[in-house]
Scaffold this motif. Structure first.
Motif, PDB file in Angstrom:
ATOM      1  N   LYS A 105       2.632   3.057   8.737  1.00  0.00           N
ATOM      2  CA  LYS A 105       1.644   3.056   9.818  1.00  0.00           C
ATOM      3  C   LYS A 105       2.351   3.159  11.160  1.00  0.00           C
ATOM      4  O   LYS A 105       3.259   2.372  11.424  1.00  0.00           O
ATOM      5  N   LYS A 110      10.238   3.801   3.593  1.00  0.00           N
ATOM      6  CA  LYS A 110       9.812   3.333   2.285  1.00  0.00           C
ATOM      7  C   LYS A 110      10.991   3.067   1.359  1.00  0.00           C
ATOM      8  O   LYS A 110      10.843   2.457   0.314  1.00  0.00           O
ATOM      9  N   ARG A 111      12.156   3.525   1.773  1.00  0.00           N
ATOM     10  CA  ARG A 111      13.371   3.294   0.968  1.00  0.00           C
ATOM     11  C   ARG A 111      14.127   2.065   1.420  1.00  0.00           C
ATOM     12  O   ARG A 111      15.121   1.710   0.815  1.00  0.00           O
ATOM     13  N   LEU A 136       0.820  -1.216   0.000  1.00  0.00           N
ATOM     14  CA  LEU A 136       0.000   0.000   0.000  1.00  0.00           C
ATOM     15  C   LEU A 136       0.853   1.265   0.000  1.00  0.00           C
ATOM     16  O   LEU A 136       0.320   2.368   0.016  1.00  0.00           O
ATOM     17  N   LYS A 137       2.164   1.109   0.023  1.00  0.00           N
ATOM     18  CA  LYS A 137       3.099   2.247   0.110  1.00  0.00           C
ATOM     19  C   LYS A 137       2.774   3.099   1.343  1.00  0.00           C
ATOM     20  O   LYS A 137       2.876   4.320   1.329  1.00  0.00           O
ATOM     21  N   ARG A 138       2.332   2.435   2.378  1.00  0.00           N
ATOM     22  CA  ARG A 138       1.801   3.132   3.544  1.00  0.00           C
ATOM     23  C   ARG A 138       2.667   2.906   4.787  1.00  0.00           C
ATOM     24  O   ARG A 138       2.990   1.772   5.110  1.00  0.00           O
ATOM     25  N   SER A 194      10.598   8.751   7.417  1.00  0.00           N
ATOM     26  CA  SER A 194      10.414   8.960   5.981  1.00  0.00           C
ATOM     27  C   SER A 194      11.352   8.080   5.151  1.00  0.00           C
ATOM     28  O   SER A 194      11.174   7.950   3.946  1.00  0.00           O
ATOM     29  N   LYS A 195      12.374   7.478   5.794  1.00  0.00           N
ATOM     30  CA  LYS A 195      13.294   6.599   5.057  1.00  0.00           C
ATOM     31  C   LYS A 195      12.785   5.159   4.992  1.00  0.00           C
ATOM     32  O   LYS A 195      13.373   4.330   4.316  1.00  0.00           O
TER      33      LYS A 195
END
Lengths: 391, 279
Positions: B127, B276-277, B123-125, B273-274
């Motif tokens: 949580k 997802k990388r 979901l590129k989410r 924020s990292k």
């Protein structure tokens, strides 16, 4: 010389636990069956789909640079509009400690709530995919992130607009008049070439995760206008919106809020979804965690809103089995507080071995008010079983 | 001889800070007080494991059910030492393949609930998840989240229980009572080797004081690291952690493959924020 270099790159990649090149993805088969007979003669009661979503990843410069390519395709036995393909990601990513840049097609998610995705705006919804709209279409973008002690600033330039997908004549979960996606019209003379932009600040401190965002450009949600030949034509207007999403995490309580103010061509309105998730950890001395969800959905446009979530209460329960197969079950009901209308969902998922995952989704819809968006779906209660192989 | 001197010294320093407690006990010989003795051993354990700055490792997690069937998963862990607070850790899953790319970020804290985020690639989410789950299983294993959280002295009240030998090594047996009301345990008993202050074994007691799990550390390896104050110091890490649940018959093994220290990780690598990388 090239081959040994590639091999040594690959070996170096293994040693540092990073991959110079990596392929992963999934292939799935889905059966969706409707409980009631179709409302319209062209529609069917069953549909079978095949899906494929490989992801290719190349990195160089010690993973500071990467290219990610993720195509997606679905072949559906019933609905030509549901048979479609998309480039979910095709982007170059450059990473630094305090900033990141990506250029290409990508997917960005904003938001915290479960019952609807109110503030999530960068990507268009791939509506033929799922009922709750959690599948998105890849969006062309230039995206810069600045990572600072006081938060993260994300700036987006979004050239190229993606039109929403709608079920075709034979497909279920549609309006009585079919949406003619080839007849889309735009407020902007630039049409699909209109360049949108967005700016977001987000920050995590103590128990708080906060985001504030602004977006200006083509509305992702079209107005559906009746045409002379008994179809609906999507009309995409220009708009801007300010939104916020907040989560406060206090032990077993997650408090959630999404709210927006939107200025459209003819009107402006506000909408919000707010609620909590309370988790009972280790329910009755077991490994299970039981989450209780309550969210209130409100839209200032009231009964004129094109969304079913104008004055609705969502109650739900999420059971996490905490087993080796990562099994989970979500049950939810969204009930309109102004008129007799509700939708219910059941979403379960578990793994088999190292490669297989089974997802079961069931939805039911009820409405006896013909102006309600759910009214069109009142005969579309269904169960969908998806088995996916991951590689 | 050297160890007992250190213990004595720490015991003595401690008295300076906890005069009230010691005065209440009315003891003159500090090391006779089991609480002070336990605390001083654990303080030395922490002191010896301070200064490693950052580490990275890949590991295999082997889950065994009551019927003896096993399933495996591969993950990588990155850790950042945080002075004066709990450490930061990032776990990235490579298998099972349906969760490949899932990343779990945790900021553990000494006195407050941990901060935890989960990135779901499908979901590129990202949580934020409830920190109340610390007693819950980590990814379906027999390890609870709190078992994998960094060891910090103020998390427990200690009591020295005596000496015991484990696999030919002299150990101190110490009781740890969690301060956190959300801990899944009434107490832990750990065996600390007298040579290097490494934990060799820990037993976990559930909230009804019944024996729940036994964790054994084996295949310890010393990793030399240049600490920030210019000293070259060895940090011990067990390559194998085996935990057995006595109530369910299930077991989990963690097998660490490549431990690397001081790999240049910084706070920036542990930003939400990292996630997802994470690759």
């Amino acid at each position: 010389m090239k081959a040994p270099l590639l091999i040594s790159l690959a070996v170096a990649g293994q040693v540092t636990s990073s991959y110079a090149m990596d392929i992963q993805g999934s292939i799935g088969i889905e059966q969706r069956s409707f409980i009631s007979n179709a409302q319209f003669p062209e529609q069917g009661n069953h549909q079978t789909s095949l899906t494929i979503e490989p992801e290719l990843y190349w990195s160089w410069n010690d993973q500071q640079d990467a290219f990610i390519f993720t195509p997606y395709a679905r072949l559906d036995s019933l609905d030509n509009e549901r048979s479609h393909w998309d480039i979910q990601q095709a982007k170059w990513v450059h990473l630094q400690d305090s900033w990141e840049f990506e250029l290409g097609i990508g997917i960005v998610y904003w938001g915290v709530t479960e019952s609807q995705y109110l503030v999530d705006i960068i990507n268009q919804t791939d509506q033929v995919e799922t009922v709750n709209g959690d599948r998105k279409l890849g969006q062309p973008m230039a995206h810069l992130s600045l990572i600072r002690d006081w938060g993260v600033i994300d700036a987006f330039i979004l050239p190229g607009f993606r039109e929403r997908t709608f079920a075709g004549k034979k497909g279920r979960l549609r309006t009585p008049w079919v949406v003619d996606t080839d007849a889309a019209r735009y407020q902007s003379s630039a049409k699909q070439k209109h360049v949108d932009w967005a700016l977001r600040w987000s920050h995590s401190f103590d128990q708080w995760d906060i985001g504030v965002a602004g977006f200006k450009g083509t509305d992702r949600t079209p107005i559906l206008q009746p045409s002379a030949n008994a179809t609906l034509q999507p009309y995409y207007q220009q708009m801007w919106q300010l939104s916020t999403d907040v989560q406060a995490t206090f032990n077993e309580w997650l408090w959630k809020l999404e709210a927006l103010h939107k200025e459209e061509q003819e009107q402006s309105y506000r909408a919000l979804v707010a609620g909590f998730e309370y988790t009972l950890v280790g329910l009755a001395q077991t490994r299970y965690d039981l989450g209780l969800l309550l969210e209130y959905n409100w839209d200032q446009r009231g009964l004129d809103a094109p969304t079913p979530y104008q004055n609705d209460l969502f109650i739900g329960s999420r059971l996490a089995f905490n087993d080796e197969d990562g099994s989970s079950l979500l049950i939810g009901l969204a009930r309109d507080l102004e008129q007799m209308s509700y939708s219910g969902r059941l979403q379960g998922s578990t793994r088999f071995g190292q490669h297989w995952r089974l997802n079961i989704d069931a939805w039911l819809f009820h409405s006896n008010v013909d102006t309600d968006p759910l009214y069109a779906l009142r005969k579309d209660d269904h169960i969908s079983v998806q088995l996916a192989y991951y590689f | 001889m050297k160890q007992s001197m250190t213990t004595l010294l720490f015991g003595a320093t401690l008295v300076g800070f906890t005069t009230l407690a010691v005065a209440d006990q009315g003891t003159t010989e500090q090391t006779d007080d089991p609480a002070a003795r336990g605390l001083s051993i654990m303080q030395e354990r922490k002191a010896r494991d301070t200064g490693w700055q950052s580490s990275e490792a890949s590991l295999e997690m082997l889950l065994t059910n009551a019927q003896g069937q096993t399933s495996s998963r591969q993950l990588r862990m990155k850790n950042l030492e945080v002075a004066g607070d709990g450490d930061k850790s990032l776990s990235i899953f490579d298998t099972p393949l349906d969760v490949k790319g899932t990343a779990f970020l945790s900021f553990s804290h000494v006195n407050t609930a941990d901060d935890q985020w989960l990135y779901l690639p499908a979901l590129k989410r990202v949580k934020r998840i409830s920190s109340r789950n610390k007693s819950g299983p980590f990814m379906g294993s027999e390890f609870a989240y709190e078992d994998l959280s960094s060891f910090e002295v103020p998390k427990y009240q200690y009591r020295y229980l005596g000496e015991e030998e484990i696999a030919g090594q002299a150990t101190w047996k110490i009781e740890n009572i969690p301060n956190d009301e959300y801990s899944g345990y009434s107490k832990l008993v750990s065996w600390i080797d007298q040579q290097e202050y490494r934990v060799l074994k820990t037993q976990y007691y559930d909230r009804k004081s019944a024996l729940l799990k036994t964790l054994q550390f084996s295949d310890y390896q010393a990793h030399p690291v240049d600490t920030p104050n210019g000293e070259r110091k060895s940090f011990w890490r067990a390559n194998q952690l085996s935990i057995e649940n006595h109530q369910t018959g299930k077991a989990t093994q963690l097998i660490f493959k490549e431990y690397r220290f001081n790999t240049g990780l910084s706070e920036a690598d542990f930003n939400k924020s990292k996630l997802k990388r994470a690759r």
